[in-house]
Design a protein around this motif. Structure first.
Motif, PDB file in Angstrom:
ATOM      1  N   GLY A  33       0.845  -1.331  -0.119  1.00  0.00           N
ATOM      2  CA  GLY A  33      -0.020   0.048   0.086  1.00  0.00           C
ATOM      3  C   GLY A  33       0.783   1.217   0.134  1.00  0.00           C
ATOM      4  O   GLY A  33       1.881   1.320   0.850  1.00  0.00           O
ATOM      5  N   LEU A  34       0.568   2.093  -0.686  1.00  0.00           N
ATOM      6  CA  LEU A  34       1.276   3.565  -0.817  1.00  0.00           C
ATOM      7  C   LEU A  34       0.539   4.346  -0.085  1.00  0.00           C
ATOM      8  O   LEU A  34      -0.623   4.501  -0.186  1.00  0.00           O
ATOM      9  CB  LEU A  34       1.192   3.864  -2.192  1.00  0.00           C
ATOM     10  CG  LEU A  34       2.038   5.481  -2.539  1.00  0.00           C
ATOM     11  CD1 LEU A  34       3.477   5.366  -2.234  1.00  0.00           C
ATOM     12  CD2 LEU A  34       1.551   5.824  -3.952  1.00  0.00           C
ATOM     13  N   HIS A  35       1.267   5.216   0.916  1.00  0.00           N
ATOM     14  CA  HIS A  35       0.421   6.136   1.542  1.00  0.00           C
ATOM     15  C   HIS A  35       1.391   7.247   2.300  1.00  0.00           C
ATOM     16  O   HIS A  35       2.647   6.760   2.425  1.00  0.00           O
ATOM     17  CB  HIS A  35       0.017   5.481   2.990  1.00  0.00           C
ATOM     18  CG  HIS A  35      -0.790   6.273   3.582  1.00  0.00           C
ATOM     19  ND1 HIS A  35      -0.610   7.272   4.560  1.00  0.00           N
ATOM     20  CD2 HIS A  35      -2.302   6.206   3.397  1.00  0.00           C
ATOM     21  CE1 HIS A  35      -1.859   7.839   4.995  1.00  0.00           C
ATOM     22  NE2 HIS A  35      -2.860   7.314   4.320  1.00  0.00           N
ATOM     23  N   ARG A  36       1.242   8.488   2.194  1.00  0.00           N
ATOM     24  CA  ARG A  36       1.979   9.472   2.763  1.00  0.00           C
ATOM     25  C   ARG A  36       2.612   9.187   4.109  1.00  0.00           C
ATOM     26  O   ARG A  36       3.846   9.667   4.479  1.00  0.00           O
ATOM     27  CB  ARG A  36       1.481  10.922   2.828  1.00  0.00           C
ATOM     28  CG  ARG A  36       1.063  11.281   1.386  1.00  0.00           C
ATOM     29  CD  ARG A  36       0.511  12.801   1.323  1.00  0.00           C
ATOM     30  NE  ARG A  36      -0.675  12.802   1.927  1.00  0.00           N
ATOM     31  CZ  ARG A  36      -1.616  12.571   1.317  1.00  0.00           C
ATOM     32  NH1 ARG A  36      -1.789  12.407  -0.010  1.00  0.00           N
ATOM     33  NH2 ARG A  36      -2.983  12.792   2.029  1.00  0.00           N
ATOM     34  N   ASP A  37       1.725   8.613   5.039  1.00  0.00           N
ATOM     35  CA  ASP A  37       1.863   8.342   6.452  1.00  0.00           C
ATOM     36  C   ASP A  37       1.928   6.698   6.682  1.00  0.00           C
ATOM     37  O   ASP A  37       0.794   6.361   7.052  1.00  0.00           O
ATOM     38  CB  ASP A  37       1.431   9.035   7.400  1.00  0.00           C
ATOM     39  CG  ASP A  37       1.776   8.838   8.750  1.00  0.00           C
ATOM     40  OD1 ASP A  37       2.381   7.920   9.146  1.00  0.00           O
ATOM     41  OD2 ASP A  37       1.365  10.026   9.657  1.00  0.00           O
ATOM     42  N   PRO A  38       2.926   5.911   6.304  1.00  0.00           N
ATOM     43  CA  PRO A  38       2.725   4.397   6.539  1.00  0.00           C
ATOM     44  C   PRO A  38       2.185   4.198   7.821  1.00  0.00           C
ATOM     45  O   PRO A  38       1.475   2.876   8.173  1.00  0.00           O
ATOM     46  CB  PRO A  38       4.115   4.233   6.091  1.00  0.00           C
ATOM     47  CG  PRO A  38       4.718   5.006   5.194  1.00  0.00           C
ATOM     48  CD  PRO A  38       3.923   6.215   5.568  1.00  0.00           C
ATOM     49  N   ASP A  39       2.790   4.552   9.165  1.00  0.00           N
ATOM     50  CA  ASP A  39       2.230   4.337  10.303  1.00  0.00           C
ATOM     51  C   ASP A  39       0.808   4.446  10.574  1.00  0.00           C
ATOM     52  O   ASP A  39       0.147   3.829  11.294  1.00  0.00           O
ATOM     53  CB  ASP A  39       3.265   5.046  11.336  1.00  0.00           C
ATOM     54  CG  ASP A  39       4.716   4.492  11.399  1.00  0.00           C
ATOM     55  OD1 ASP A  39       4.889   3.308  10.889  1.00  0.00           O
ATOM     56  OD2 ASP A  39       5.550   5.362  11.792  1.00  0.00           O
ATOM     57  N   ALA A  40       0.385   5.816  10.116  1.00  0.00           N
ATOM     58  CA  ALA A  40      -1.043   6.070  10.358  1.00  0.00           C
ATOM     59  C   ALA A  40      -1.697   5.028   9.530  1.00  0.00           C
ATOM     60  O   ALA A  40      -2.995   4.805  10.019  1.00  0.00           O
ATOM     61  CB  ALA A  40      -1.303   7.674   9.842  1.00  0.00           C
ATOM     62  N   ALA A  41      -1.519   4.844   8.287  1.00  0.00           N
ATOM     63  CA  ALA A  41      -2.078   3.826   7.554  1.00  0.00           C
ATOM     64  C   ALA A  41      -2.407   2.351   8.235  1.00  0.00           C
ATOM     65  O   ALA A  41      -3.114   1.751   7.901  1.00  0.00           O
ATOM     66  CB  ALA A  41      -1.618   3.731   6.134  1.00  0.00           C
ATOM     67  N   ARG A  42      -1.218   2.155   8.683  1.00  0.00           N
ATOM     68  CA  ARG A  42      -1.155   1.015   9.464  1.00  0.00           C
ATOM     69  C   ARG A  42      -2.274   0.891  10.422  1.00  0.00           C
ATOM     70  O   ARG A  42      -2.694  -0.467  10.675  1.00  0.00           O
ATOM     71  CB  ARG A  42       0.408   0.465   9.925  1.00  0.00           C
ATOM     72  CG  ARG A  42       0.526  -0.780  10.201  1.00  0.00           C
ATOM     73  CD  ARG A  42       1.898  -1.184  10.476  1.00  0.00           C
ATOM     74  NE  ARG A  42       2.790  -0.990   9.323  1.00  0.00           N
ATOM     75  CZ  ARG A  42       3.740  -0.001   8.933  1.00  0.00           C
ATOM     76  NH1 ARG A  42       3.885   0.990   9.933  1.00  0.00           N
ATOM     77  NH2 ARG A  42       4.432  -0.091   8.013  1.00  0.00           N
ATOM     78  N   ARG A  43      -2.239   1.808  11.297  1.00  0.00           N
ATOM     79  CA  ARG A  43      -2.888   1.833  12.515  1.00  0.00           C
ATOM     80  C   ARG A  43      -4.590   1.876  12.068  1.00  0.00           C
ATOM     81  O   ARG A  43      -5.373   1.234  12.701  1.00  0.00           O
ATOM     82  CB  ARG A  43      -2.769   3.191  13.252  1.00  0.00           C
ATOM     83  CG  ARG A  43      -1.300   3.042  13.916  1.00  0.00           C
ATOM     84  CD  ARG A  43      -1.322   4.289  15.158  1.00  0.00           C
ATOM     85  NE  ARG A  43      -1.231   5.579  14.618  1.00  0.00           N
ATOM     86  CZ  ARG A  43      -0.286   6.218  14.070  1.00  0.00           C
ATOM     87  NH1 ARG A  43       0.943   5.354  14.191  1.00  0.00           N
ATOM     88  NH2 ARG A  43      -0.353   7.409  13.431  1.00  0.00           N
ATOM     89  N   ARG A  44      -4.546   2.530  10.798  1.00  0.00           N
ATOM     90  CA  ARG A  44      -6.148   2.896  10.425  1.00  0.00           C
ATOM     91  C   ARG A  44      -6.573   1.367   9.927  1.00  0.00           C
ATOM     92  O   ARG A  44      -7.681   0.847  10.223  1.00  0.00           O
ATOM     93  CB  ARG A  44      -6.269   3.683   9.514  1.00  0.00           C
ATOM     94  CG  ARG A  44      -7.569   3.843   8.924  1.00  0.00           C
ATOM     95  CD  ARG A  44      -7.448   5.291   7.803  1.00  0.00           C
ATOM     96  NE  ARG A  44      -8.658   5.235   7.040  1.00  0.00           N
ATOM     97  CZ  ARG A  44      -8.803   6.237   6.075  1.00  0.00           C
ATOM     98  NH1 ARG A  44      -7.923   6.946   5.779  1.00  0.00           N
ATOM     99  NH2 ARG A  44     -10.060   6.350   5.365  1.00  0.00           N
TER     100      ARG A  44
END
Length: 335
Positions: A33-44
């Motif tokens: 997954g591509l995301h500007r904030d991988p940590d936030a994406a992982r938590r979400r």
């Protein structure tokens, strides 16, 4: 395409991107997954099976790096809140096309009905003329044209068009904004369209399953493959709101009209409202997507029973807590 291949999902925290990621992981794919904030994406997402990489869909080099080794790129990115489609939608897609060409990946794209004007209604096939009435529709038409050009020059494309979304991870959608209020038990309902006019809805898990089945038969597809997903079509559009009443057990719950006048008043000052108003014509005319090509290819269209789909959607939106008792009369003060 086979299990164990890598798929890059652009928009994996969104509704359709998230569901496609979930289905592909369950089928043995490696999902990135591509995301500007991988940590936030992982938590979400709370999904350890997705490999999150840092990057912005507007950054061509970041997309290309994220696509390294991928057999497919699912392009589910959309400008947030209907804002700045002209400035964001086409550049993001161009970056996906360039990355797919660089790594030899198939592009998978969720299409919409924005491309079509009323002259193609009520039953719309994949090859119907695209004469959009709106700015967003013109952008969507250009996006598809760019994808078709990419396919003709060696980058295969799979496109599936669908109607409005509902589902447990639906996020920003007409169901979550125009029928119920996310995060609250159902105490009132609205319906945005003409109640007796047919309307098409796509249950996201079914649509994601459809994508997965088509992807796994990619070797049988033409370079530019285009299908329509019918989903749940309601002859009386308001039936989807009535189905919500049935699920929560409150058959007397009123269904109000959508506050369109407020949108007209605020449109000069709020870009999102202007964009929403552009699409109002889709709520005034019967529109049914013709899925015969899809059914002929797959043998069937994945289809979850309506009550199960509505229950899952309401649970995902946080709308089932303290649901009213079916035997309790309507309390106008709470409606």
């Amino acid at each position: 395409m086979t299990k164990g291949s890598t798929a890059l999902i652009i928009g994996a925290t969104g509704g359709i991107g998230g569901e496609v990621a979930r289905v592909l992981v369950a089928r043995g794919w490696k999902v990135r997954g591509l995301h500007r904030d991988p940590d936030a994406a992982r938590r979400r997402r709370g999904d350890a099976a997705i490999e999150w990489v840092a990057g912005d869909a507007m950054d061509a080099e970041a997309v290309r790096r994220a696509a390294a080794g991928a057999a497919l790129i699912f392009h589910g990115a959309n400008p947030p809140g209907y804002r700045n489609w002209a400035g964001l939608a086409l550049p993001m897609l161009d970056n996906t096309i360039a990355a797919a060409k660089a790594v030899g990946a198939r592009i998978v794209f969720p299409g919409t009905v924005y491309n079509f004007g009323p002259e193609t209604f009520p039953l719309v096939g994949e090859d119907a003329p695209q004469r959009p009435l709106t700015r967003k529709g013109k952008i969507r038409t250009e996006m598809e044209a760019r994808l078709e050009r990419a396919a003709m020059t060696g980058t295969p494309v799979l496109l599936v068009r669908a109607g409005d979304f509902f589902g447990p991870s639906v996020g920003n959608s007409w169901f979550g904004q125009g029928i119920v209020k996310p995060g609250k038990p159902v105490r009132s309902l609205t319906y945005p369209g003409r109640r007796e006019i047919g309307h098409d809805w796509a249950y996201l898990p079914d649509l994601a399953e459809t994508f997965a089945r088509l992807i796994e038969r990619g070797d049988e597809l033409p370079p530019f493959a285009r299908f329509h997903f019918r989903g749940h079509f309601f002859e009386r559009g308001v039936e989807i709101a009535e189905a919500v009443r049935d699920v929560v057990g409150w058959p007397a719950l009123p269904i109000r009209g959508f506050p369109w006048p407020v949108f007209y008043l605020a449109a000069p000052f709020v870009e999102t409202f202007r964009e929403v108003l552009e699409m109002r014509y889709l709520w005034k005319e019967r529109l049914e997507l013709d899925n015969r090509r899809l059914v002929a290819f797959l043998g069937e269209e994945p289809h979850t029973p309506l009550d199960q789909a509505i229950t899952s959607t309401l649970a995902g939106l946080g709308c089932l807590e303290s649901a009213p008792d079916a035997t309790k009369p309507l309390d106008p003060a709470r409606a």
